[in-house]
Structure formats: structure tokens, C-alpha cells
Design a protein around this motif. Structure first.
Motif: not given
Lengths: 355, 355
Positions: B51, B55, B79, B81-82
Motif C-alpha cells: 500500500v 506498493w 494494492h 486495500a483493493e
């Protein structure tokens, strides 16, 4: 509905738009026929190729094809300039490329298409067959809008690209409701006019409040991320010379949030897919914690607030970027222009000379 | 060389750095051993997960693995969170995830790692085995720097990630010179000190000229693109609260160029891979055509100008982000801090409270 239809949309040809929409549905059938041909012939991978705005536009289709596609479907979004220097290890003579160029002359795309055709790759281009790119592609691979009154955001391009990509999915058994989707969207142009009418006063208000801000943030995610970049970069930067910062809802928390302060407008584009959860985290942060006058400079544009009567819920994700583009790339841009007095067609550099 | 070694590097522990470097080469062997184990067991795809800054850091490895890898090697930069909301259709129990967390607590990564472990996926983490992420991964998957004097940019993380990824490539027959690369870089830490010393006066000069600019552009490409984002977002935005605009050399021409004007500093990070051609196009535009005082605000930082004695030319692309990170994320950031008087550790929001 009859009432709202009388409302004016600033600098917008409503009749022409509906006429374009009708013609577009026919052009969409051409796109689907091309997809059918490719499905019949077979393919190993689909490449969506653009530069700048066309790259941004195709991103929603990359998103949808990965969302609905089976594990073995390979879809790659590529930038023509990067491909020209790097190539792509998964591209073979069995691959298919979808690209677009409104001008028909985009140099990076033209260079790429020429090489691809030499490699025997099938190229489909949303462009005029008469332009240089169209000629390199060959008329059989070109799809051009039959009628274009020039009004609108990117929804026409989204519609055509989606007809192609969703039809390919349908042929793989991944999007069985293709025909229903086409049926339910055939008159969407009227709904998209109604959405414009509903948003018109809001667009004016937002432009008056924020068009002169020296620096503005745009946060988006999922199916809306491409349109978020497109509006911030291709409209506000290129056509309004505004300083913008676009950032995903996922990465907003990893640096950019520190720039949130009083008098920095933050636009959050809330979508209708699984990334909405990430948008909501940003919204909660902005409204509850940020060190700024509450609500003053936070603008949430939520596509879910704009109904498309008769559209199944599971199709909403597909049309969410169409809705966002008419709200911002079409309507908000027009109102920014009236406040900034900066004509959307002015350029310092682009198309002013060769570089 | 003996002479330059006496030169001071501001706020930098040279002895500690060399000691870290020595220890890092040992830790790199652990990374390679993990790669060997995975190559022995087999895998269907490699996921590089982060992240924000992590990332960005892993992006150079994605680039290298795609550049050197065979057609069938699947590498995906994701990512956390994705992934937590969307998953990834190519991830299976045969997949391998490489991630990193300096704090050991990054919430999005922790959530993802827990789910991945439940799915039976092998996770390798550059993190302390004692932290929450380390505990979720399990000690057998954790690699922690043995010694860390805290000086430097991201080159230590790049080194470790590359030991893992390049070793996997080696095991596929795609990077046969792995051992030679490790041999030629084992004393690179001394060279990276020399590069710092050479850049020190330039860093001071650049900071004095540009650290107070209200808005600055950063252009990069290829193996340097991740570091470009990292410096603009994680250093200047997060740690200096500076407004930045980062853009690829490929997309610079599709909107952002219109923002180039007098008093807007533009940093171009020129790399050493096939995208250098795109960097050169940006450089030509900036120096020949842009509507601004010539040269006044254009800063070209070209990693090719910084020698690593004894390193084969074909390894330069691998170390180019290591060089850039010591120039900007390490050195330039330190000098910005002295000019802005904004401590690199201040945060408005991040780690100040939960959100």
C-alpha cells in the motif's frame, strides 16, 4: 418526466444528443459483430490500448472484463507510447487490440498500430477509416460514430467499448445477460439527459465555488478510476490549466491525505462496485477527522444518486462511469469554463506545434 | 576514492550504513533461499502486495520480472486495500505473495495477509516476525533487516525484494547471471556512499531553489516510475506537505504538459531502460519548446551519470531505482527539510489517530 424535459442544459444540443444515442445503438451492434467475429476466430489475449484520455477511457472496460471475466481471460490495458518502446510479452499474432482515436492522428497510437498490423495482430479502432490511424487499421477494423453532435462526456466511447468487451464476455459465458443489457440501455440517452438536468444547478454551484481554487483533489476507485483521471488530467489540466491531484481511495491514506487542509477542495467520486467501501473510508475521514472547516470543501458525487429507470441493479456498475462522465467531464467542465473564462479549446502546447 | 570518503554526508551515519550493507547481503541470501524453496515447491503466480510506499517500492520488481521473465511467468502488483475488497481472479492456493511493512502494523496489509494465510497461500514478508503482520505471516515467512541504522532511501528494500524476484527468475532460466549480480553488488554500499557525496552539493542547491515552490512536477518512467511516485507522494506530500504532480513520461504529453509554465519546477528522472526514449522526448520538449525561462526550472536527474564501478552494463537497469532513491528520497528530502523547516516526521493525520 415530461416536465423535466423542458429544462435547458447549458450549451447542449438535446435533440442532437438523442439522435446520436439512437445512431450509437446501431454502431454498438457493429462493435458486437466484431466481437463475435473475434470470438469465432479465437484469440489468446485482449489488449486495450490508448494514450492519455483514451487510456483512461479504456480502463473501465479493463475493470469490467476482469470483474466479470473467467480466470483464463487475459485483458491488458497498455499505453501506446510504452508499448512502442517495450512491447508486451503476452502479445502474439493471436492477440486482439482495441484502440481509439477521435482525431485519427494520435502519433503514439499510429506508430503502434502500424507495427501491430505488421505483426499480423487484429486491431479494432474506434476512429474514422479515413484518418491515418483508420488507414493503418484498414476499414474492416474501424468503427466510427455515425452521428456526432459533439455534445457529451465520454459516455459514447464507453458505450461502444463496452459493447465490444461485454459481447466478448458473453461469448465466453461470463456475461449471459448481454442482450438484456443492450435492451435496457437502448433508451438510456433520455435518462442521461434527465440526469444532466437534475445536476445542472449543482454543476453551476460547484463551479462557482471551486473553479478558481488553485489546487483541487479528486478521489476515485474501481470502475470510476479511469474517469477520475480523465476529468482531472484531460479536462482540468489540459483544457482549464488547473492544478489537480487525483488519487485512488486506496492510496489516499498513504501520503495525499496530509495535503487536505482548509481551502483545498476534495471531490470524492463514489462508485457502485466493491471499491465503494474504500470510498466510504475516505468520506468518513474527510467528514469526521480532517483538520478543516467541516463540509466546506468536501464534494461527494455519488453515481448511485442518479437513477436509470428500468436498469437492473447488477448493470449499475457498468453505467456508473457513464454517469460520472456526464456529470463532470461534460457538465462540470462547461460550468468551470464559464467561471474561469478559460475556453476549453485553448492549449499552450498541445497540437500547437510538433514536439 | 580515499579522498571522497572523507566528505561528510549531512545527517547520515556512513559507518552504520556500510555495516547495514554488509548485513543486508546476508539477509539477501535468506531472500534467495526463500525463492529457492518456492521454486522447488512450484507456484502459479507471484503477487507483489503493498500500500502506498510499499506498493511503489515493489513496482520496480514487477517491472524487472516482466522485463526479464518468460512469457508464462505471471507477476501482479496488487494494492492490499483493493485486494481486500476485490480479490484477484488469478490468485490460488498455489500462488505466492511478497509484501513488506516496516511498522509491521499496516492495517490493509494485515487484513490481507490474514485472509491469504487462511486461503493457504504462501506469504513472504519483509517485516519483523514480532509485529502483527509478522505474526500473521509466521516466522518462517518473515525477513527482517539484521541491522538498520535508519540511514538511506529505499535501496535496502529494493535490494531484498530484488534478491527474491531475481532469484526466482534465475530458477526459471530467465536471469542466468544471478550469482554474478550478487557478487558485483556486494560492496555497492560504498559506491552508493560515493554517489551521495557527489550529489550532496547538488541536493543542497536544488533544495534551496525549489523546496519552497508551491507546486512541483516529477516525471519518470520504466524502472524508475515507482520511485518517482514514492518520492512525490510518500516523501514530499506526506512528510513535507508539498503539492506535487507526478506523471509518466508517456502520459506527460496528454494533459499535464499544459501546466508547465514559468516558476513551475519540473524534475525529470531519466532512467536506463527502454523507456529512456520517452524521457528524452519530455526533455526535448522542456528544453526546446516550453513557454518558460529556458533551463531555469528544469531539473534532469539522470541515473546514468552515477557510476557503479565494476557493474556490468546489463545490471544498470536493476540498480537505477536504487540510485534514484538515494538521490531523492534520501538526500534531496534531507535538504528540503532544512529549507522548509518542516520536520520529515511531522504528520497532520497519519498515525495521529484511528480513521
Amino acid at each position: 418526466m415530461a416536465e423535466t424535459e423542458k429544462v435547458e442544459i447549458m450549451n447542449f444540443d438535446q435533440e442532437g444528443y438523442l439522435e446520436d444515442g439512437k445512431a450509437l445503438v446501431e454502431t454498438g451492434k457493429q462493435m458486437a459483430a466484431m466481437a463475435d467475429k473475434i470470438a469465432d476466430e479465437g484469440y489468446d489475449a485482449i489488449f486495450l490500448m490508448g494514450v492519455g484520455g483514451t487510456w483512461d477511457e479504456l480502463m473501465q472496460l479493463e475493470y469490467l472484463m476482469n470483474k466479470f471475466g473467467d480466470k483464463d481471460l487475459e485483458v491488458y490495458l497498455i499505453h501506446a507510447a510504452e508499448w512502442n518502446v517495450s512491447g508486451h510479452k503476452r502479445m502474439t499474432e493471436k492477440s486482439v487490440v482495441l484502440t481509439a482515436s477521435e482525431s485519427g492522428t494520435t502519433p503514439e497510437v499510429l506508430e503502434a498500430v502500424k507495427k501491430m498490423k505488421e505483426m499480423g495482430i487484429r486491431v479494432i479502432a474506434m476512429t474514422s477509416p479515413e484518418g491515418p490511424i483508420g488507414q493503418a487499421v484498414g476499414a474492416e477494423g474501424c468503427v466510427k460514430m455515425a452521428s456526432d453532435h459533439g455534445s457529451g462526456g465520454c459516455e459514447k466511447g464507453y458505450y461502444l467499448a463496452d459493447c465490444f468487451g461485454l459481447r466478448l464476455l458473453y461469448r465466453r459465458g461470463c456475461f449471459p445477460k448481454y442482450d438484456l443489457f443492450i435492451e435496457q440501455t437502448k433508451d438510456i440517452w433520455k435518462d442521461l439527459l434527465d440526469i444532466r438536468k437534475k445536476f445542472e444547478p449543482k454543476a453551476e454551484e460547484l463551479a462557482k465555488k471551486y473553479a478558481l481554487a488553485p489546487y483541487t483533489m479528486f478521489v476515485g476507485s474501481g470502475a470510476l478510476w479511469g474517469e477520475t483521471i480523465l476529468f482531472a488530467m484531460c479536462i482540468l489540466e489540459e483544457m482549464q490549466w488547473k492544478r489537480t491531484r487525483y488519487i485512488t481511495s486506496a492510496d489516499f491514506f498513504h501520503g495525499t491525505l496530509e495535503l487536505v487542509e482548509k481551502d483545498v477542495p476534495v471531490f470524492l467520486f463514489k462508485g457502485e462496485d466493491e471499491c465503494r467501501k474504500l470510498d466510504e473510508r475516505v468520506e468518513a475521514f474527510l467528514t469526521n477527522f480532517a483538520d478543516r472547516t467541516k463540509d466546506e470543501d468536501i464534494v461527494v458525487i455519488d453515481t448511485a444518486e442518479y437513477a436509470i429507470p428500468g436498469l437492473d441493479d447488477d448493470f449499475r456498475v457498468i453505467v456508473s462511469p457513464w454517469i460520472l462522465t456526464i456529470l463532470v467531464t461534460d457538465r462540470l467542465a462547461r460550468y468551470y469554463e464559464t467561471v474561469t473564462k478559460h475556453n476549453l479549446k485553448y492549449r499552450r502546447y498541445y497540437h500547437q506545434f510538433d514536439y
